[in-house]
Design a protein around this motif. Sequence first.
Motif, PDB file in Angstrom:
ATOM      1  N   ASP A  84       0.829  -1.207   0.000  1.00 61.74           N
ATOM      2  CA  ASP A  84       0.000   0.000   0.000  1.00 61.74           C
ATOM      3  C   ASP A  84       0.867   1.262   0.000  1.00 61.74           C
ATOM      4  OD1 ASP A  84      -2.378  -1.358  -0.112  1.00 61.74           O
ATOM      5  OD2 ASP A  84      -2.694  -1.373   2.057  1.00 61.74           O
ATOM      6  N   LYS A 115      -2.021  -5.469  -6.405  1.00 63.59           N
ATOM      7  CA  LYS A 115      -2.688  -6.140  -5.282  1.00 63.59           C
ATOM      8  C   LYS A 115      -3.720  -7.121  -5.839  1.00 63.59           C
ATOM      9  CE  LYS A 115      -3.932  -3.836  -1.480  1.00 63.59           C
ATOM     10  NZ  LYS A 115      -4.733  -3.045  -0.490  1.00 63.59           N
ATOM     11  N   ASP A 157      -4.023  -9.424  -1.225  1.00 65.84           N
ATOM     12  CA  ASP A 157      -3.679  -8.794   0.060  1.00 65.84           C
ATOM     13  C   ASP A 157      -3.574  -9.815   1.183  1.00 65.84           C
ATOM     14  OD1 ASP A 157      -2.889  -6.317   0.971  1.00 65.84           O
ATOM     15  OD2 ASP A 157      -4.848  -5.759   1.767  1.00 65.84           O
ATOM     16  N   CYS A 172       2.536  -7.360   0.247  1.00 67.44           N
ATOM     17  CA  CYS A 172       1.305  -7.159   1.033  1.00 67.44           C
ATOM     18  C   CYS A 172       1.478  -7.688   2.452  1.00 67.44           C
ATOM     19  CB  CYS A 172       0.104  -7.819   0.361  1.00 67.44           C
ATOM     20  SG  CYS A 172       0.101  -9.617   0.392  1.00 67.44           S
TER      21      CYS A 172
END
Lengths: 160, 763
Positions: free
Chosen positions: A27, A40, A43, A62
């Motif tokens: 992120d 992504k 995740d 992630c």
Amino acid sequence: MQKQPLEFTVNGRRRQLLVAPYYSLLDTLRDEMQLTGTKKGCDEGDCGACTVILDGKPVTSCLVLAHSARDAEITTVEGLASPDGLHAVQQAFIEKGGLQCGYCTPGLIMAAVGFLQDNPVPSEEDVKFAIGGNLCRCTGYTKVIEAIMLAAETMREQNS
Amino acid sequence: MADFQVLEQSHPRVDAWEKVTGQANYAGDVYLPGMLMCKILASTRSHARIISIDTSKATALPGVRAVITGYDFPQIRFGSGALKDRYIMARDIVYYIGEPVAAVAAEDEITAQEAIGLIEVEYEDLGAVVDPLTALRSGAPSVHPDLESYEGYGFTIEGGNICTLLDADRGDVDQAFMEADHVFEDTFRSQGINQGFLEPMACAANVEANGRLTIWASTQGPYQVRAQLASVLDMPLSNIKIIPMELGGGFGAKLRLAFEAFPALLSMRTGSPVKLINTREEVFTLNGPRHPVTNYIKTGVNNDGTIIAREAYTIFDVGAYLGAGPNSGIGHGLGAYNIPNFRLRSYGAYTNKVYVGSYRASGVADMTFAVESHMDIIAHKLGMDPLDFRLKNTIKEGDIAVNGSRVPGNGLEQTLAAIKERLGLPKELPDGHGVGIALCEWRSGTGPSTASISVNEDGTASLLTGSVDISGSDTSLASIAAEVMGISIGDIIVASRDTDLAPFTGPSGGSRIVYSQGKAVQMAAEDARDKLLALAADRLGVPQEALGCAGGRVYVHDNPPQGLTLGQLASASVNSRTGPIVGNASLSTLPYAPVFSAQAAEVEVDRATGQVKLTRYVQCQDVGVAINPMAVEGQLEGGAVQGIGRALTEDMLFDQETGAVRNPSFASYLMPLALDLPELETLMVRVPSEDGPFGARAVAEPPGFGPPAAIANAIYDAVGVRIRELPLSGERVLAALQGKISEDVAYIGDELDELKRAEGLVA
């Protein structure tokens, strides 16, 4: 939660950021640095689309908290090509048709780059194992494996 | 094979550079100044009345900018087809666990998620039904008690939860069954399947200053999304612009409106751009997957192996809304065979589960598993070789297909012959090892297709199409244009597109793009080329017929050095009498062009554990002409591996009480990994289609159809047990080896009689 200062090196550039403690490396790369080449897919560490190289090893970004990567060296797909051209792995994916929708591609490429650093003379079985954590729904993997084998060969030639 | 300059040669994808460098932009990669993040509150009840929704705490949370519920949308139901059975967000009633009930826009994702947890919903449970066979029975709880009042309802068979019936009949099937020397019946069950695209559903929405709405979408069908969004928001279609972003896999799941309406309405409420990205769990629980299918098949055969009658009943679970529905399955109940008498029925049954979506020729893989397992069973019972039995009954040129079309020339028999030769069939393998085959059929997809090509002053050409690239189709379309215009593929610029800019085009699905859109591109390129030739004829003072177009120039056939480059012609055209050179084409449908694929599996079965190891998989498909062989192989390989997942490991598990998805993650829904690959061999034969571009046929759908039946047939060959339910898990094979699954296991019984009674076929 309060953002806290964080420093690391991404694609050769020292970066200083303010990042919330709960933020993953994935992120952070995407939301805070707009390095959206890293994808992504789940995740949850299951698909491998977010693979980057962290201090020489491929990791699923992630599952890495950004603050645990303090002072680390990180390479993302955006950092692979040089002014001389694409990385051998990128070039091989193009030539062999090792990509279709392209969403898993950055992760597969980074997994392959990390793997070939450690194993420059891989067998096909080695390659399958190396990308065993990367899901691809489009290609059926055959051309991905061919691409990585070709890249290994090219890299050996480049290094000899 | 024709002498091609571009086609039949492998070219890298035109978008490859962007994709290997991380520069390709997907909907989730859209970042706009001041952008808010959207999260969805999902229903926790299978079937319940909404008594109240309290959003006050969520609204009061700092950072939250807007909260919406179903009551904030116009009271308009929509649907994928004629039947409008669904609100975009639950209103009064929830029909499945996972159904969107509210949505939040907040300054960041974690705040939006926190706000979702603060929304209080009070429900009153209604009776739920989860099993489709139970749902079909009269007296079962009704999923949509007011169905008859819905717009587009046009179905009259009794039985509360039947929402659709597709049928096809020919000849006197009951008489034929009486006359047949043998009659065989089998029932097969296939599992729920998730499309497994790697890019979760994502979209961003922004209201422009002039009130127009822009949507950055992850979609296969931008024009479908535009129309459906206009409908649910009750706004003029022309006020919406859909920008289809790079698509990270769809396989049918992204053909229609998904969640675009939520960020759209939230953007309208807040005046800020809003982005929504599904979690992987939401991909499994909120998006339409394929549901389990029950296929009953009955076949009448004569002693010489000729099939004379076929009856097939398919029960599709459509979940809470008709969604993609049963669609394609029914047309494939005959398989690749010519059967003079048939009765085919396909029922859709509502249940309180997530609505059904599309996936790679929805329903056909389920039907192919049933038909091709059934064919194998019959061959063994008749003591015939499975391949010879199939060959005896294959549909041939001039026969009438199930859709009523005359079957044109095709490569069906060559595909079977190629498989036979490659594997050395028939062959005896040691105990525990087996080989099985499956024959697959599909038709080249068609539908509205348009293209526009303008020639640039430097001799390159810009190609504008409204189709989304889901399979390397941009590269194939560029190849077709380059072939026609006598330039290289690198000289074709495939323009980026949106619904304001590109002419209307049908969705990218059903193996439609290369066959139909490719034809439109071919026609547009021919139009542009003809205009180039006309201009050159004028300038050179020779008749148009004396000119050719190759190597980036128009030249005189009898004197090739005399000519003009495309760049010179394009430059000249700007001020010519006829103006700049633009080629256009538009078409609605192309004739039926079947696609056949023969496939074979070799397996090794561990008798102690039931574990099936797929050691080799061979497929051979009639591709007509390979526009870009590397891309064709990629489609065939990828499709086969999806089919192998369907055969062996993939299984969406639904709670039998509540209908909730039990395994909503990649860790528990098992798609093939590189390590699971067998030795995979991909062969092609080429019998050009009559109407496709340069004779091309559709490619992408059939490779995924064969693996379940081919592998089930190989398991039978290896250890003598017949598995009629997918996936072909070790657990299931072991149970069969231990005699715990009986030969005549029935997944359908008196439900069939009930359906036949309802139709008046039996007393």
